[in-house]
Design a protein around this motif. Structure first.
Motif, PDB file in Angstrom:
ATOM      1  N   UNK A  98       0.675  -1.306   0.633  1.00  0.00           N
ATOM      2  CA  UNK A  98       0.059  -0.066  -0.594  1.00  0.00           C
ATOM      3  C   UNK A  98       0.863   1.240  -0.374  1.00  0.00           C
ATOM      4  N   UNK A  99       0.078   1.991  -0.480  1.00  0.00           N
ATOM      5  CA  UNK A  99       0.603   3.471  -0.917  1.00  0.00           C
ATOM      6  C   UNK A  99       0.826   4.010   0.190  1.00  0.00           C
ATOM      7  N   UNK A 100       2.339   4.195   1.051  1.00  0.00           N
ATOM      8  CA  UNK A 100       3.172   5.049   2.118  1.00  0.00           C
ATOM      9  C   UNK A 100       4.136   3.600   2.897  1.00  0.00           C
ATOM     10  N   UNK A 101       3.925   2.099   2.066  1.00  0.00           N
ATOM     11  CA  UNK A 101       4.357   1.506   3.046  1.00  0.00           C
ATOM     12  C   UNK A 101       5.886   1.594   2.908  1.00  0.00           C
ATOM     13  N   UNK A 102       6.876   1.040   3.863  1.00  0.00           N
ATOM     14  CA  UNK A 102       7.815   1.169   3.413  1.00  0.00           C
ATOM     15  C   UNK A 102       9.052  -0.202   3.493  1.00  0.00           C
ATOM     16  N   UNK A 103       8.653  -0.413   2.150  1.00  0.00           N
ATOM     17  CA  UNK A 103       9.069  -2.081   1.727  1.00  0.00           C
ATOM     18  C   UNK A 103      10.610  -2.361   1.957  1.00  0.00           C
ATOM     19  N   UNK A 104      11.192  -3.528   2.246  1.00  0.00           N
ATOM     20  CA  UNK A 104      12.540  -3.654   2.583  1.00  0.00           C
ATOM     21  C   UNK A 104      12.488  -4.724   1.241  1.00  0.00           C
ATOM     22  N   UNK A 105      11.546  -5.141  -0.091  1.00  0.00           N
ATOM     23  CA  UNK A 105      12.008  -6.308  -1.156  1.00  0.00           C
ATOM     24  C   UNK A 105      11.374  -5.592  -1.914  1.00  0.00           C
ATOM     25  N   UNK A 106      11.619  -5.770  -3.539  1.00  0.00           N
ATOM     26  CA  UNK A 106      11.519  -5.663  -4.711  1.00  0.00           C
ATOM     27  C   UNK A 106      10.130  -6.962  -4.916  1.00  0.00           C
ATOM     28  N   UNK A 107       8.915  -6.709  -5.058  1.00  0.00           N
ATOM     29  CA  UNK A 107       8.126  -7.585  -5.756  1.00  0.00           C
ATOM     30  C   UNK A 107       8.079  -7.961  -7.662  1.00  0.00           C
ATOM     31  N   UNK A 108       8.055  -8.833  -7.351  1.00  0.00           N
ATOM     32  CA  UNK A 108       8.316  -9.314  -9.253  1.00  0.00           C
ATOM     33  C   UNK A 108       6.948 -10.859  -8.770  1.00  0.00           C
ATOM     34  N   UNK A 109       6.718 -10.237 -10.138  1.00  0.00           N
ATOM     35  CA  UNK A 109       4.690 -11.261 -10.920  1.00  0.00           C
ATOM     36  C   UNK A 109       5.414 -11.944 -11.813  1.00  0.00           C
ATOM     37  N   UNK A 110       5.325 -13.038 -10.700  1.00  0.00           N
ATOM     38  CA  UNK A 110       5.873 -14.362 -11.973  1.00  0.00           C
ATOM     39  C   UNK A 110       4.143 -14.965 -12.531  1.00  0.00           C
ATOM     40  N   UNK A 111       3.250 -15.112 -12.062  1.00  0.00           N
ATOM     41  CA  UNK A 111       1.919 -15.252 -12.877  1.00  0.00           C
ATOM     42  C   UNK A 111       1.196 -14.281 -12.334  1.00  0.00           C
ATOM     43  N   UNK A 112       0.675 -14.855 -13.463  1.00  0.00           N
ATOM     44  CA  UNK A 112      -0.711 -13.916 -12.588  1.00  0.00           C
ATOM     45  C   UNK A 112      -0.655 -12.298 -13.441  1.00  0.00           C
TER      46      UNK A 112
END
Length: 183
Positions: free
Chosen positions: A74-88
């Protein structure tokens, strides 16, 4: 109808010419592992060597399943990881002041949801799923290591980011040409 093996070189030659004819049917192939969508995408940007492919393949070795209509971030989150779409199919979006959702971009298999979070500390938009998805979470440090150790991967990541920005500009241009009349 069962066929028998050819008994002579002449019969073998005839069989080979039959197999090369337009009427020949290909032999069934063994099932292959699904190609890695990220590697396929990034190979449009540059030639990846074996070490690059192995490193990129490892990014999607650990994944998790997510249902449709799920917020990955969500907007404002402080992510420590990058997300990758593998399927879908996933999408970027923002919530407007009236509570409606404005879709900013679509994310297909092989797309990073947020490659820029390696630099930015806070997410400026949300990411949701349209369909059930398989997603990989890649630590920020892994992405930084890849771009500092492989110039091919660094260039491919830049290319992917620039393609995303180009699509965004086209989308904005299209939106700017539409009538302001409310339906």
């Amino acid at each position: 109808m069962a066929t028998t093996a050819p008994k002579s070189v002449t019969e073998l030659g005839t069989l080979q010419s039959l197999l090369r004819s337009d009427d020949a049917r290909p032999f069934p192939q063994r099932p292959r592992a699904a190609p890695n969508a990220l590697i396929q995408k990034l190979e449009h940007a540059c030639d990846l060597d074996v070490a690059d492919r192995v490193a990129l393949q490892s990014l999607s070795d650990t994944t998790w399943q997510v249902e449709a209509d799920y917020d990955l971030s969500r907007e404002g989150d402080r992510p420590e990881a990058v997300l990758l779409v593998v399927e879908g199919l996933a999408y970027r979006y923002k919530i407007l002041p009236d509570g409606k959702r404005q879709i900013l971009g679509l994310l297909l298999p092989g797309d990073f949801c947020d490659l820029h979070v390696t630099i930015l500390a806070q997410r400026d938009h949300s990411i949701g799923t349209f369909t059930p998805c398989e997603v990989a979470s890649i630590p920020r440090a892994t992405i930084l290591d890849l771009i500092t150790t492989s110039s091919h991967i660094a260039n491919a990541f830049w290319w992917a980011t620039l393609v995303d920005e180009g699509i965004m500009r086209e989308w904005m241009t299209s939106m700017g040409q539409r009538s302001a009349i409310k339906w």
